[in-house]
Design a protein around this motif. Structure first.
Motif, short mmCIF file in Angstrom:
data_model
loop_
_atom_site.label_atom_id
_atom_site.label_comp_id
_atom_site.label_asym_id
_atom_site.label_seq_id
_atom_site.Cartn_x
_atom_site.Cartn_y
_atom_site.Cartn_z
N SER A 148 0.85 -1.20 0.00
CA SER A 148 0.00 0.00 0.00
C SER A 148 0.88 1.25 0.00
O SER A 148 2.09 1.17 0.25
CB SER A 148 -0.89 0.01 1.24
N GLY A 150 1.07 3.70 2.15
CA GLY A 150 1.70 3.91 3.45
C GLY A 150 2.86 2.96 3.68
O GLY A 150 3.91 3.34 4.20
N GLN A 151 2.66 1.68 3.24
CA GLN A 151 3.75 0.70 3.39
C GLN A 151 4.93 1.06 2.49
O GLN A 151 6.09 0.94 2.89
CB GLN A 151 3.22 -0.69 3.03
N ARG A 154 6.97 3.67 4.08
CA ARG A 154 7.85 3.12 5.12
C ARG A 154 8.99 2.30 4.50
O ARG A 154 10.09 2.25 5.04
CB ARG A 154 7.03 2.29 6.12
N THR A 174 3.89 12.69 4.04
CA THR A 174 2.60 12.05 4.33
C THR A 174 1.46 12.65 3.52
O THR A 174 0.31 12.27 3.71
CB THR A 174 2.23 12.19 5.83
N LEU A 177 -0.79 10.23 1.85
CA LEU A 177 -1.20 9.07 2.64
C LEU A 177 -2.50 9.33 3.40
O LEU A 177 -2.83 10.47 3.71
CB LEU A 177 -0.10 8.72 3.66
N SER A 181 -1.93 6.00 7.95
CA SER A 181 -0.57 5.80 7.45
C SER A 181 0.30 7.02 7.76
O SER A 181 1.48 6.89 8.09
CB SER A 181 -0.57 5.59 5.94
N ARG A 184 1.50 6.85 11.26
CA ARG A 184 2.61 5.91 11.46
C ARG A 184 3.94 6.54 11.06
O ARG A 184 4.96 6.33 11.72
CB ARG A 184 2.37 4.63 10.64
#
Lengths: 250, 199
Positions: A148, A150-151, A154, A174, A177, A181, A184
């Motif tokens: 995704s 957000g992933q 990261r 961000t 996102l 997310s 995070r």
């Protein structure tokens, strides 16, 4: 010694002056948020620090930039090495069309790490630091594009961390996102504080207030005010900062 | 809310001086209005914080309001306390002519008025000038306290009423302290500097 020092830095794109005589120091291990209206020069400022700004045609940089005491604008600077020391996260997560593992291993391999055990250790460590490990363990050979947004952001952070940088630049990390997310990523920034010097450009003022130790306000290429975040957000000294934070437009 | 609280203090002091039970009971009753205003303003401030997330000068305005409504509510409580003393002493003649107490009341009320004006005008100068008056209130309080203690020693039969009058002086002194807080919050709201200005 400051982690990052800028002395009278100016940037021109052709005839347009995007950054005007900016001087600042960033303490090691602190988070500096850069805020300001669109086109104020905050992204340009970040891009000076890893010399990405030179990739823009007709860009010219003046002044001095020291990272850990070394002048990074000197002509003999190894750009690959500089970009290892200064990682960058962009607004839209960038993942290479490889597996998750190879994305994170990319940097260490580029810098000569060949031992598979060592690589595995670095990849695992970086994914853990980026709080992605629990979601991807056992799927490291899958393509990164399956993650995704957000992933992937990261993952981009893990990739930056894998080469053990001194500073991390985040350009609106961000803004693409969803709130969860984004939260995070913010948590990660707070978590990385102390270990890494982080510069984060954001249009989200609350985010700047939450994650940073210091905040700099830029307007039309000038650094108007830089101070402790708590001071900037409660009692800015310059009326232009006040006007920006309270949503008054000139 | 500021106007109502100022009026409550004024009426409470007048009810005491005039032995006016009707006014005293109004003051006691109207304390509920002050409490309701406090919670309404507090709710509005919290909504603003949640939905607008104000920063810098705007944030200082909202946080100042949140703080001063507490001071105002406490002032109104003391006005109500004074009105209750009026009720207690309704049938008694004064053990001594009331001179210093009304003077102290006038001074305290003028501080409240000046603090509210300073807030409305966002004036640091007005706030500072008002805060300096607190020393005069403290001196008057010390003097009234001494006089009443002397009176109680010389004429023990006055002790009950004298004690109530000491309470009143103490309420007025507290009201002046809360007015001082208001002034300090006005200075913070305007300048961002948070200092104890009268220590």
């Amino acid at each position: 010694m400051a982690a990052i020092t800028m002395e009278r830095v100016s940037v021109w794109y052709g005839r347009v002056k995007a950054l005007n005589d900016v001087s600042l120091e960033v303490e090691p291990g602190s988070v500096l948020a850069l805020i300001g209206p669109s086109g104020c020069g905050k992204s340009t400022l970040l891009r000076v620090l890893n010399r990405l700004v030179e990739r823009t045609p007709a860009a010219r940089v003046a002044g001095r930039v020291l990272i850990d005491g070394h002048d990074i604008l000197a002509p003999d600077v190894d750009l690959a090495l500089l970009r290892r020391r200064v990682g960058m996260i962009f607004q839209r997560p960038v993942s290479f069309p490889f597996s998750i593992f190879d994305n994170v291993a990319y940097g260490p391999r580029l810098h000569g790490m060949k031992n598979p055990h060592q690589l595995r250790r670095v990849v695992e460590g970086s994914l853990k630091q980026a709080a992605l490990w629990d979601e991807v363990r056992g799927k490291l050979r899958r393509p990164a594009h399956g993650l995704s947004g957000g992933q992937q952001q990261r993952l981009a952070l893990a990739r930056a961390l894998a080469v053990n940088p001194e500073a991390i630049l985040m350009d609106e990390p961000t803004s693409s996102l969803d709130p969860g997310s984004a939260a995070r990523i913010e948590e990660l920034v707070v978590h990385l504080k102390g270990q890494y010097t982080v510069l984060i450009v954001t249009h989200n003022l609350q985010q700047a207030a939450r994650v940073s130790d210091f905040t700099g306000f830029l307007d039309r290429g000038q650094l108007i005010e830089l101070g402790e975040t708590s001071q900037i957000f409660t009692a800015p000294r310059d009326r232009r900062t006040e006007a920006y934070l309270t949503g008054q437009f000139e | 809310m500021g106007g109502l609280v100022e009026d409550q203090i004024r009426r409470a002091v007048r009810s005491l001086a005039d032995h006016d039970l009707v006014v005293a009971r109004e003051v006691i009753r109207d304390d509920d209005r002050v409490d309701r205003l406090e919670s309404e303003i507090e709710r509005n401030c919290l909504t603003l914080l949640a939905l607008q997330q104000p920063l810098a000068g705007d944030l200082r305005v909202v946080s100042t309001i949140l703080k001063i409504i507490t001071d105002l509510e406490r002032m109104a409580d003391h006005a109500s306390d004074i009105a209750k003393v009026t009720v207690r002493l309704a049938d008694e003649d004064w053990i001594k002519p009331l001179v210093d107490l009304p003077a102290m009341a006038r001074l305290a009320i003028s501080m409240v008025r000046a603090a509210l004006d300073a807030y409305i005008h966002r004036s640091v100068e007005e706030a500072m000038a008002m805060i300096r008056l607190d020393d005069d209130v403290d001196h008057l309080y010390a003097q009234i306290f001494r006089d009443l203690v002397d009176l109680m020693r010389d004429r023990p039969e006055t002790a009950a009423q004298a004690t109530y009058l000491v309470f009143v002086a103490n309420y007025l002194e507290r009201i002046a302290d809360h007015a001082t807080n208001l002034g300090e919050w006005v200075v913070y709201m305007v300048t961002g500097e948070r200092n104890e200005l009268n220590t």
